[in-house]
Every structure is written in C-alpha cells, then in structure tokens.
Design a protein around this motif. Structure first.
Motif, mmCIF file in Angstrom:
data_model
loop_
_atom_site.group_PDB
_atom_site.id
_atom_site.type_symbol
_atom_site.label_atom_id
_atom_site.label_comp_id
_atom_site.label_asym_id
_atom_site.label_seq_id
_atom_site.Cartn_x
_atom_site.Cartn_y
_atom_site.Cartn_z
ATOM 1 N N GLU A 15 37.348 48.572 47.917
ATOM 2 C CA GLU A 15 37.548 47.126 47.816
ATOM 3 C C GLU A 15 38.299 46.769 46.530
ATOM 4 O OE1 GLU A 15 33.707 45.301 48.178
ATOM 5 O OE2 GLU A 15 33.619 45.622 50.337
ATOM 6 N N ALA A 18 41.952 47.713 46.930
ATOM 7 C CA ALA A 18 42.649 46.776 47.827
ATOM 8 C C ALA A 18 42.959 45.471 47.089
ATOM 9 C CB ALA A 18 41.800 46.496 49.063
ATOM 10 N N GLU A 19 41.998 44.983 46.283
ATOM 11 C CA GLU A 19 42.205 43.750 45.524
ATOM 12 C C GLU A 19 43.292 43.940 44.470
ATOM 13 O OE1 GLU A 19 39.528 40.492 43.088
ATOM 14 O OE2 GLU A 19 38.493 41.996 44.298
ATOM 15 N N TYR A 20 43.267 45.103 43.801
ATOM 16 C CA TYR A 20 44.296 45.410 42.798
ATOM 17 C C TYR A 20 45.674 45.461 43.465
ATOM 18 C CZ TYR A 20 47.496 48.404 40.238
ATOM 19 O OH TYR A 20 48.615 48.919 39.664
ATOM 20 N N TYR A 21 45.763 46.130 44.617
ATOM 21 C CA TYR A 21 47.040 46.270 45.324
ATOM 22 C C TYR A 21 47.601 44.888 45.692
ATOM 23 C CZ TYR A 21 50.448 47.406 48.935
ATOM 24 O OH TYR A 21 51.593 47.492 49.678
ATOM 25 N N SER A 22 46.729 44.008 46.174
ATOM 26 C CA SER A 22 47.137 42.668 46.578
ATOM 27 C C SER A 22 47.646 41.865 45.367
ATOM 28 C CB SER A 22 45.965 41.944 47.236
ATOM 29 O OG SER A 22 46.319 40.648 47.581
ATOM 30 N N ALA A 23 46.906 41.903 44.253
ATOM 31 C CA ALA A 23 47.300 41.163 43.054
ATOM 32 C C ALA A 23 48.594 41.723 42.473
ATOM 33 C CB ALA A 23 46.182 41.216 42.011
ATOM 34 N N ASP A 24 48.728 43.052 42.480
ATOM 35 C CA ASP A 24 49.928 43.707 41.955
ATOM 36 C C ASP A 24 51.148 43.353 42.808
ATOM 37 O OD1 ASP A 24 51.265 45.570 40.143
ATOM 38 O OD2 ASP A 24 51.394 46.923 41.875
ATOM 39 N N LEU A 25 50.976 43.344 44.141
ATOM 40 C CA LEU A 25 52.064 43.005 45.056
ATOM 41 C C LEU A 25 52.516 41.554 44.845
ATOM 42 C CD1 LEU A 25 53.823 44.007 47.418
ATOM 43 C CD2 LEU A 25 52.074 43.135 48.965
ATOM 44 N N ALA A 26 51.558 40.634 44.686
ATOM 45 C CA ALA A 26 51.882 39.219 44.457
ATOM 46 C C ALA A 26 52.696 39.060 43.176
ATOM 47 C CB ALA A 26 50.610 38.384 44.377
#
Length: 196
Positions: A15, A18-26
């Motif tokens: 989890e 996944a949260e890190y990946y989402s924030a990094d992508l944004a």
C-alpha cells in the motif's frame, strides 16, 4: 498475502509503495506539463480553434480558421451578440475542434480565451508571449469589458423587443444596467417598467 503478522507487514509495504508511486507520478506529470508551457507547447486535447499543432505540439496560426477568430472578436466588439456570431460561423460551415457545429458556449469560451493574445497558462504559471497571437490585446480587452457589461443585463434576450432600452439604460444610483420587467394589475392591464 498470508493471514499472519508477516501478511500485515507485506500489505502495508504494498500500500505504501502504491501511494508513493501515485504521488511520484502526479509530481512528474505536473513537471512535464510545466515544461510544456514554458516551451510554448500544447498540454493535451485537440488544441485551440484558430491554431494548428506541429509534431512537437507547438502552436501555429491556422491560415484557414484564424481569420474567423479575429472576425468573431471584431463582430462582438462592434455590437453583434454571441448567438449572431454562432449563427454566422455555422452558416459559413465552420466546425469546432470536435467537428461539430459551433455552439453558444464555444463562442463564449473563444471570446474569453487568453491564448488568442499569445498567453499560455498552467496552474499559477503565465507565459505572456508563448504563442503567436491572433487578436490584439486592445480588441481582446474591449471584448472582455463588453462581455462583462452584457453579463449584467439579465433580461437582454427575453425582452429585446418589448424593452428597447435594455443594455442602453443605466441606473442613476449605482450605475448598473437596467432591464425591462412587467407586471399585471388586478384589472388585467400589463404595466411595463425598467428595473435596476
């Protein structure tokens, strides 16, 4: 993921990743779009009516549609309504960026779009001369003032025939535009008057 204590650790790691990946992508998307604006490129979509996009997604004035943009601004500035401009463009067979007929909203968006004076904006970044302008700043500003005045005339479309002074009559007290209104008395007689 197993049911035991190691499952709890594994789930929280997955989890968290996944949260890190989402924030990094944004963050990367914002960085990429900011770079595009700084280089005068389109950030996505079909572009803007009156312009073409090259292979690098840079704006160039479209020789076919840009004269209609300029003429629309001139017509509105000279007193034409958005509906009249819409009808004129549709009569000429001009299509919007989706290939459909021009609508009232398309005209409203066109007349308030600062790209036509060469500005590109993304979030709080504003680049003044990022793209070639189609409309002069003077005409653009005059059109904005007229749009603001016409927005304050709520009864313009519903009472144009009965109330000839709508959009021409101003309140002596506050300066706002006055519009026509009517009321029926107990005898059935219609009384028409102007209201701030």
């Amino acid at each position: 993921i197993s049911e035991g204590p190691e499952g709890i650790i594994l789930e929280s790691v997955l989890e968290g990743y996944a949260e890190y990946y989402s924030a990094d992508l944004a963050e990367k998307v914002v960085r990429g779009q900011t770079e595009n604006i700084l280089k005068g490129r389109c950030n996505g979509g079909r572009g803007t009516f009156g312009y073409t996009l090259d292979s690098e997604r840079k704006f160039h004035i479209d020789p076919l549609t840009s004269p209609f943009v300029l003429e629309s601004f001139k017509k509105y500035n000279e007193g034409s309504t958005m509906k009249e401009i819409r009808d004129w463009l549709n009569e000429k067979g001009i299509k919007n960026k989706r290939g459909g007929p021009m609508s009232f909203n398309t005209i409203q968006h066109m007349l308030s779009n600062r790209r036509y004076i060469g500005e590109l904006k993304y979030r709080d970044i504003l680049i003044p001369d990022a793209i070639p302008p189609i409309v002069s700043v003077e005409i653009f500003n005059e059109v904005q003032e007229k749009m603001l005045k016409n927005k304050k005339a709520p009864a313009r479309r519903k009472a144009e025939d009965d109330y000839l002074l709508t959009t021409k009559l101003f309140c002596g007290h506050c300066g706002a535009l006055m519009f026509g209104e009517s009321g029926t008395s107990r005898t059935g007689e219609v009384h028409r008057y102007y209201k701030c």
